[in-house]
Design a protein around this motif. Sequence first.
Motif, PDB file in Angstrom:
ATOM      1  N   TYR A  34       0.839  -1.206   0.000  1.00  0.00           N
ATOM      2  CA  TYR A  34       0.000   0.000   0.000  1.00  0.00           C
ATOM      3  C   TYR A  34       0.872   1.254   0.000  1.00  0.00           C
ATOM      4  O   TYR A  34       0.887   2.021   0.969  1.00  0.00           O
ATOM      5  CB  TYR A  34      -0.943  -0.002   1.193  1.00  0.00           C
ATOM      6  N   SER A  36       1.441   4.648  -2.278  1.00  0.00           N
ATOM      7  CA  SER A  36       0.747   5.414  -3.301  1.00  0.00           C
ATOM      8  C   SER A  36       1.415   6.767  -3.512  1.00  0.00           C
ATOM      9  O   SER A  36       2.220   7.216  -2.687  1.00  0.00           O
ATOM     10  CB  SER A  36      -0.731   5.614  -2.921  1.00  0.00           C
ATOM     11  N   LEU A  48      -4.905  11.234  -6.662  1.00  0.00           N
ATOM     12  CA  LEU A  48      -4.188   9.963  -6.634  1.00  0.00           C
ATOM     13  C   LEU A  48      -3.717   9.616  -8.040  1.00  0.00           C
ATOM     14  O   LEU A  48      -4.525   9.567  -8.971  1.00  0.00           O
ATOM     15  CB  LEU A  48      -5.107   8.860  -6.098  1.00  0.00           C
ATOM     16  N   THR A  91       2.663   8.082   0.049  1.00  0.00           N
ATOM     17  CA  THR A  91       1.953   7.638   1.249  1.00  0.00           C
ATOM     18  C   THR A  91       2.192   6.141   1.409  1.00  0.00           C
ATOM     19  O   THR A  91       2.245   5.411   0.418  1.00  0.00           O
ATOM     20  CB  THR A  91       0.439   7.886   1.104  1.00  0.00           C
ATOM     21  N   TYR A  93       1.180   2.599   3.986  1.00  0.00           N
ATOM     22  CA  TYR A  93       0.589   1.918   5.127  1.00  0.00           C
ATOM     23  C   TYR A  93       1.733   1.392   5.983  1.00  0.00           C
ATOM     24  O   TYR A  93       2.811   1.046   5.470  1.00  0.00           O
ATOM     25  CB  TYR A  93      -0.281   0.770   4.617  1.00  0.00           C
ATOM     26  N   PRO A  98       0.528   5.108  14.247  1.00  0.00           N
ATOM     27  CA  PRO A  98      -0.442   5.347  13.175  1.00  0.00           C
ATOM     28  C   PRO A  98      -0.131   4.506  11.946  1.00  0.00           C
ATOM     29  O   PRO A  98       1.045   4.280  11.647  1.00  0.00           O
ATOM     30  CB  PRO A  98      -0.277   6.832  12.875  1.00  0.00           C
ATOM     31  N   ASP A  99      -1.147   4.045  11.245  1.00  0.00           N
ATOM     32  CA  ASP A  99      -0.885   3.153  10.120  1.00  0.00           C
ATOM     33  C   ASP A  99      -0.792   3.891   8.794  1.00  0.00           C
ATOM     34  O   ASP A  99      -0.775   3.251   7.746  1.00  0.00           O
ATOM     35  CB  ASP A  99      -1.899   2.015  10.065  1.00  0.00           C
ATOM     36  N   VAL A 100      -0.727   5.207   8.829  1.00  0.00           N
ATOM     37  CA  VAL A 100      -0.571   6.024   7.633  1.00  0.00           C
ATOM     38  C   VAL A 100       0.628   6.948   7.811  1.00  0.00           C
ATOM     39  O   VAL A 100       0.738   7.658   8.809  1.00  0.00           O
ATOM     40  CB  VAL A 100      -1.819   6.894   7.387  1.00  0.00           C
ATOM     41  N   PHE A 102       3.083   9.819   5.525  1.00  0.00           N
ATOM     42  CA  PHE A 102       3.234  10.598   4.303  1.00  0.00           C
ATOM     43  C   PHE A 102       4.682  11.007   4.098  1.00  0.00           C
ATOM     44  O   PHE A 102       5.445  11.146   5.059  1.00  0.00           O
ATOM     45  CB  PHE A 102       2.392  11.878   4.374  1.00  0.00           C
TER      46      PHE A 102
ATOM     47  N   TRP B  49      -1.578  12.354   9.236  1.00  0.00           N
ATOM     48  CA  TRP B  49      -2.857  11.658   9.323  1.00  0.00           C
ATOM     49  C   TRP B  49      -3.448  11.854  10.709  1.00  0.00           C
ATOM     50  O   TRP B  49      -2.755  11.659  11.727  1.00  0.00           O
ATOM     51  CB  TRP B  49      -2.644  10.171   9.042  1.00  0.00           C
ATOM     52  N   ARG B  52      -9.513   8.129  11.171  1.00  0.00           N
ATOM     53  CA  ARG B  52     -10.506   7.664  10.219  1.00  0.00           C
ATOM     54  C   ARG B  52     -11.762   7.197  10.948  1.00  0.00           C
ATOM     55  O   ARG B  52     -11.717   6.867  12.136  1.00  0.00           O
ATOM     56  CB  ARG B  52      -9.964   6.506   9.375  1.00  0.00           C
ATOM     57  N   TYR B  61      -7.364   6.529  15.506  1.00  0.00           N
ATOM     58  CA  TYR B  61      -6.753   7.852  15.610  1.00  0.00           C
ATOM     59  C   TYR B  61      -5.236   7.742  15.635  1.00  0.00           C
ATOM     60  O   TYR B  61      -4.661   6.745  16.074  1.00  0.00           O
ATOM     61  CB  TYR B  61      -7.210   8.561  16.881  1.00  0.00           C
ATOM     62  N   ASN B  62      -4.594   8.830  15.198  1.00  0.00           N
ATOM     63  CA  ASN B  62      -3.153   8.963  15.360  1.00  0.00           C
ATOM     64  C   ASN B  62      -2.874   9.082  16.865  1.00  0.00           C
ATOM     65  O   ASN B  62      -3.439   9.948  17.531  1.00  0.00           O
ATOM     66  CB  ASN B  62      -2.665  10.198  14.611  1.00  0.00           C
ATOM     67  N   GLU B 100     -10.774   6.741   1.790  1.00  0.00           N
ATOM     68  CA  GLU B 100      -9.728   5.727   1.733  1.00  0.00           C
ATOM     69  C   GLU B 100     -10.165   4.624   0.768  1.00  0.00           C
ATOM     70  O   GLU B 100     -11.268   4.080   0.878  1.00  0.00           O
ATOM     71  CB  GLU B 100      -9.485   5.158   3.138  1.00  0.00           C
ATOM     72  N   LYS B 101      -9.276   4.321  -0.171  1.00  0.00           N
ATOM     73  CA  LYS B 101      -9.579   3.332  -1.206  1.00  0.00           C
ATOM     74  C   LYS B 101      -9.771   1.965  -0.568  1.00  0.00           C
ATOM     75  O   LYS B 101      -8.972   1.553   0.272  1.00  0.00           O
ATOM     76  CB  LYS B 101      -8.434   3.292  -2.225  1.00  0.00           C
ATOM     77  N   PRO B 103     -10.262  -2.326  -0.560  1.00  0.00           N
ATOM     78  CA  PRO B 103     -10.700  -2.685   0.788  1.00  0.00           C
ATOM     79  C   PRO B 103      -9.743  -2.114   1.824  1.00  0.00           C
ATOM     80  O   PRO B 103      -8.546  -2.209   1.674  1.00  0.00           O
ATOM     81  CB  PRO B 103     -10.652  -4.222   0.781  1.00  0.00           C
ATOM     82  N   PRO B 105      -8.562  -0.709   5.983  1.00  0.00           N
ATOM     83  CA  PRO B 105      -7.777   0.489   5.693  1.00  0.00           C
ATOM     84  C   PRO B 105      -6.558   0.187   4.823  1.00  0.00           C
ATOM     85  O   PRO B 105      -5.937  -0.858   4.972  1.00  0.00           O
ATOM     86  CB  PRO B 105      -7.358   0.989   7.073  1.00  0.00           C
ATOM     87  N   THR B 106      -6.275   1.105   3.911  1.00  0.00           N
ATOM     88  CA  THR B 106      -5.201   0.906   2.948  1.00  0.00           C
ATOM     89  C   THR B 106      -4.209   2.056   2.913  1.00  0.00           C
ATOM     90  O   THR B 106      -3.219   1.986   2.194  1.00  0.00           O
ATOM     91  CB  THR B 106      -5.772   0.770   1.529  1.00  0.00           C
ATOM     92  N   ALA B 107      -4.496   3.130   3.645  1.00  0.00           N
ATOM     93  CA  ALA B 107      -3.649   4.326   3.597  1.00  0.00           C
ATOM     94  C   ALA B 107      -3.529   4.853   2.174  1.00  0.00           C
ATOM     95  O   ALA B 107      -2.532   5.506   1.843  1.00  0.00           O
ATOM     96  CB  ALA B 107      -2.259   4.043   4.171  1.00  0.00           C
ATOM     97  N   THR B 108      -4.502   4.584   1.340  1.00  0.00           N
ATOM     98  CA  THR B 108      -4.538   5.058  -0.046  1.00  0.00           C
ATOM     99  C   THR B 108      -5.789   5.908  -0.209  1.00  0.00           C
ATOM    100  O   THR B 108      -6.890   5.423  -0.013  1.00  0.00           O
ATOM    101  CB  THR B 108      -4.576   3.876  -1.029  1.00  0.00           C
ATOM    102  N   PHE B 109      -5.579   7.164  -0.557  1.00  0.00           N
ATOM    103  CA  PHE B 109      -6.683   8.119  -0.577  1.00  0.00           C
ATOM    104  C   PHE B 109      -7.027   8.464  -2.022  1.00  0.00           C
ATOM    105  O   PHE B 109      -6.249   9.122  -2.709  1.00  0.00           O
ATOM    106  CB  PHE B 109      -6.303   9.357   0.234  1.00  0.00           C
ATOM    107  N   ASP B 110      -8.206   8.014  -2.472  1.00  0.00           N
ATOM    108  CA  ASP B 110      -8.536   8.198  -3.877  1.00  0.00           C
ATOM    109  C   ASP B 110      -9.369   9.444  -4.152  1.00  0.00           C
ATOM    110  O   ASP B 110      -9.480   9.861  -5.305  1.00  0.00           O
ATOM    111  CB  ASP B 110      -9.183   6.943  -4.474  1.00  0.00           C
TER     112      ASP B 110
END
Lengths: 111, 122
Positions: A34, A36, A48, A91, A93, A98-100, A102, B49, B52, B61-62, B100-101, B103, B105-110
């Motif tokens: 993941y 991106s 994106l 970005t 995962y 935190p799982d995100v 940047f 971040w 979500r 949360y962060n 978030e894209k 399936p 959570p993916t940390a991918t923001f479309d």
Amino acid sequence: QSALTQPASVSGSPGQTITISCTGTSSDVGTYNYVSWSQQHPGRAPKLILYEVYNRPSGVSSRFSGSRSGNTASLTISGLQAEDEALYFCTSYTGSSPDVLFGGGTKLTVL
Amino acid sequence: QVHLQESGPGLVKPSQTLSLTCSVSGDSIGSGNHYWDWIRQPAGRELQWIGRVYSSGTTNYNPSLKSRVHISVDTSKNQFSLNLRSVTAADTAVYFCAREKSPGPTATFDYWGQGALVTVSS
């Protein structure tokens, strides 16, 4: 967790190819698919352009491509065009909280 | 086409609560197909971040903000909201909402909103 590392700026002339790197660790970029990339023009919503390392969303030009080697992901833009001038950020995962994460963002200038 | 739009006060006093709402069109939050996120960017710094929410109200949360953040969802209005308590100048930033894209959570923001500048100042 630290942000992913990107160069602050890159530049290229129209028609050239440039590459932007995004360096993380084995806990994020190096392990999870993941990863991106997004493009942001001033005052506009981010867009994106690549997901899961190298996949392009529908409608995104094939001039944008992605790859990964170890803990570093890369965005390559070929055939540079004036409209490509923008901020690009990565970005990833992380699998932990935190799982995100940047990247700091890279300003692309088309000369 | 999916569209997200942030709304809320652009100026908040120190120690007060920052409140923003994200209105979604072109998709249904209640469908449960995506997670919905808040992200912020202080001037000259990288994106951070915040957290979500899922259609059920489940949140992540962060950890760095967890003690002050609450994200909620209103599926009837197709909106989700951010509350950040006890703000200081360090919370001054452009705040984005994003999808978030799946399936996830993916940390991918479309899809992203355009962002809302919130300044913390007396």
